[in-house]
Write an enzyme that holds these catalytic residues in place. Sequence first.
Site, PDB file in Angstrom:
ATOM      1  N   LYS A  29     -72.326 -35.406   6.434  1.00 10.71           N
ATOM      2  CA  LYS A  29     -71.932 -34.011   6.680  1.00 10.71           C
ATOM      3  C   LYS A  29     -71.808 -33.265   5.362  1.00 10.71           C
ATOM      4  O   LYS A  29     -71.324 -33.829   4.367  1.00 10.71           O
ATOM      5  CB  LYS A  29     -70.606 -33.980   7.450  1.00 10.71           C
ATOM      6  CG  LYS A  29     -70.202 -32.593   7.950  1.00 10.71           C
ATOM      7  CD  LYS A  29     -68.925 -32.678   8.798  1.00 10.71           C
ATOM      8  CE  LYS A  29     -68.490 -31.315   9.309  1.00 10.71           C
ATOM      9  NZ  LYS A  29     -67.258 -31.390  10.139  1.00 10.71           N
ATOM     10  N   SER A 104     -67.483 -29.284  14.472  1.00 13.12           N
ATOM     11  CA  SER A 104     -68.313 -28.712  13.429  1.00 13.12           C
ATOM     12  C   SER A 104     -69.304 -29.708  12.841  1.00 13.12           C
ATOM     13  O   SER A 104     -70.130 -29.323  12.007  1.00 13.12           O
ATOM     14  CB  SER A 104     -67.416 -28.191  12.304  1.00 13.12           C
ATOM     15  OG  SER A 104     -66.707 -29.263  11.688  1.00 13.12           O
ATOM     16  N   SER A 128     -63.791 -32.253  15.515  1.00 14.77           N
ATOM     17  CA  SER A 128     -65.130 -31.937  14.993  1.00 14.77           C
ATOM     18  C   SER A 128     -66.100 -33.113  14.969  1.00 14.77           C
ATOM     19  O   SER A 128     -67.296 -32.912  14.759  1.00 14.77           O
ATOM     20  CB  SER A 128     -65.016 -31.358  13.573  1.00 14.77           C
ATOM     21  OG  SER A 128     -64.385 -30.104  13.617  1.00 14.77           O
TER      22      SER A 128
END
Length: 423
Positions: A29, A104, A128
């Site tokens: 990420k 996210s 997330s």
Amino acid sequence: MGELNAFITEAEVAGADDGPLAGSTVAVKDNISTEGVRTTCGSAMLSDYVPPYDATVVSRLKAAGATIVGKSNMDEFGMGTTTETSAFGPTRNPVDTDRVPGGSSGGSAAAVAAGAVDLALGSDTGGSIRCPAAFCGVVGIKPTYGLVSRYGLVAYANSLEQIGPIAPTVEDAAALLDVLAGADERDSTTVDEGDDSDYAAAADGDVDGLTLGIPTELVEGADERVVETFWESVSRLEAQGATYEEVSLESVEHALAAYYVIAMSEASSNLARFDGVRYGLSSEAGNWNEAFAAVRDEGFGAEVKRRILLGTYALSAGYHDKYYKKAQDARAWVRQDFETVFESVDLVASPTMPVLPPELGESLDDPLQLYLMDANTVPVNLANLPAISVPAGDADGLPVGLQLVAPKFDEATMIRAASAVEE
């Protein structure tokens, strides 16, 4: 992967020649520092930032033999539930490209679901990792707070967030967690419960005698198609020897409000460093105040600005006790509620997300509705507990996730039950 927009930066960083992840490809990420590889947090503010060091989790990936193949797309600074607020454009769900992948960590989940990588890292501040795992039909684990080092994670809300694995199966996710877990001298919040762990071995599907607690508050009000799929997965666990009982978590009624006050307050503090002097874009505009304002106006997107403003307001003189202190009181209540429930059950089960994946753009115009989607996941972060999202089945051709929550540092029981859901 171009159609999905799952990556912000593609790069190949080889790990050690051997190790438990040798031959595996991993997406990281884009809010996790990677030495020499751009780390943007999905924001124009950091569009050219190249860290000079690796996060601890990245160092551990390399030592385990993994090959990092890119930095995955995400909601800007982790603020979103759909991966549509990235400055680099939205990510699409590989199951249905007209729908969001969740957020996210949407780029990480989409990359795994599409088969572009074997494994991925996400970060979970209020769901997330679990949200995109549920929407994309893969497995995501939010570890107990302190099990995995946050050194090198660009902070959004320090007291809530954890780095965790996303993978196609429970065993794969557990094996990645084995690599990540353990104390780190560079992060004083870490503990040694994860040292020498073998979570992968726990994925044996044995749930005979296990008791699940199902909070009515986290099931009522969910989409009826989600609820139906959820109960089907509970029935499969019953057939394998588990039992369940309904429990109550009265505090969760206040958890969402408490979460957003705390998260936004911490965000307003953490993101103050992005001023064009210490980090972020530079500006030639006027005096220091004018330059500061110009940088933040240009560099931050609408959702980030909204959360900074609300967080600053909650922390301001005269309002701290009215909002922030009450939110912390509610957080203590949530933690106590879970502790009471775990006196009579082994795990808490619920749908991961109360809705099916929305279509792209469907939820962006109503931030409050977007925040309500996190209702089942944020209590876990407030209580600093571990949780996993495992595919429970489909509804109208779209994935539905089952969330299992465990007492602190009991990842093994959680992984054991989740592996039974796959059978």
